[in-house]
Scaffold this active site. Structure first.
Site, PDB file in Angstrom:
ATOM      1  N   GLU A  85      33.359  76.595  90.437  1.00  0.00           N
ATOM      2  CA  GLU A  85      33.834  75.282  90.860  1.00  0.00           C
ATOM      3  C   GLU A  85      33.563  74.246  89.774  1.00  0.00           C
ATOM      4  O   GLU A  85      34.394  73.390  89.500  1.00  0.00           O
ATOM      5  CB  GLU A  85      33.144  74.870  92.170  1.00  0.00           C
ATOM      6  CG  GLU A  85      33.644  73.566  92.758  1.00  0.00           C
ATOM      7  CD  GLU A  85      32.895  72.326  92.303  1.00  0.00           C
ATOM      8  OE1 GLU A  85      33.384  71.216  92.544  1.00  0.00           O
ATOM      9  OE2 GLU A  85      31.819  72.445  91.671  1.00  0.00           O
ATOM     10  N   GLU A  86      32.400  74.339  89.162  1.00  0.00           N
ATOM     11  CA  GLU A  86      32.009  73.351  88.150  1.00  0.00           C
ATOM     12  C   GLU A  86      32.907  73.392  86.911  1.00  0.00           C
ATOM     13  O   GLU A  86      32.949  72.441  86.149  1.00  0.00           O
ATOM     14  CB  GLU A  86      30.553  73.570  87.722  1.00  0.00           C
ATOM     15  CG  GLU A  86      29.549  73.435  88.840  1.00  0.00           C
ATOM     16  CD  GLU A  86      29.365  72.007  89.337  1.00  0.00           C
ATOM     17  OE1 GLU A  86      29.990  71.075  88.804  1.00  0.00           O
ATOM     18  OE2 GLU A  86      28.587  71.824  90.284  1.00  0.00           O
TER      19      GLU A  86
END
Length: 107
Positions: A85-86
């Site tokens: 996600e990051e």
């Protein structure tokens, strides 16, 4: 300042658990998604951990309900732990793109 970058491609993994809706339910083919990302930018980062704790505890309680009371959900429940996600919502985006037809019809 010295910055070192490692631009190698890495395999990401999404973890998916599915609890099927009960056979007798007319809503069995509907899907409820419960998801959270599980990656963080730095060592010790707490960003995903509060959400991950809630999702894992929810899954544990579903299991306890099943074991102790024979509980089955009316709808299918899909628990997702997304990776990367990051780095740009990669895990969740790839999952949704791969399952777009199913999700648009049943989620």
């Amino acid at each position: 300042m010295r910055v070192e970058m490692d631009n190698q491609r890495r395999l990401i993994t999404n973890n998916v658990v599915e609890i099927p809706g009960r056979q007798s339910s007319d809503q069995r083919d509907q899907i409820v998604l419960i998801g959270v990302h599980r990656d963080a930018w730095t060592f010790g980062a707490a960003d995903p951990h509060s959400g991950t704790a809630v999702v894992l505890e929810t899954a544990r309680l579903f299991q306890k309900l099943k074991e102790e009371f024979g509980w089955e959900p009316r709808r299918t429940i899909r628990i997702l732990l997304w990776d990367a996600e990051e780095f740009g919502l990669i895990g969740s985006t790839e999952y949704c793109e791969e399952h777009a037809k199913e999700l648009s019809e049943h989620a």
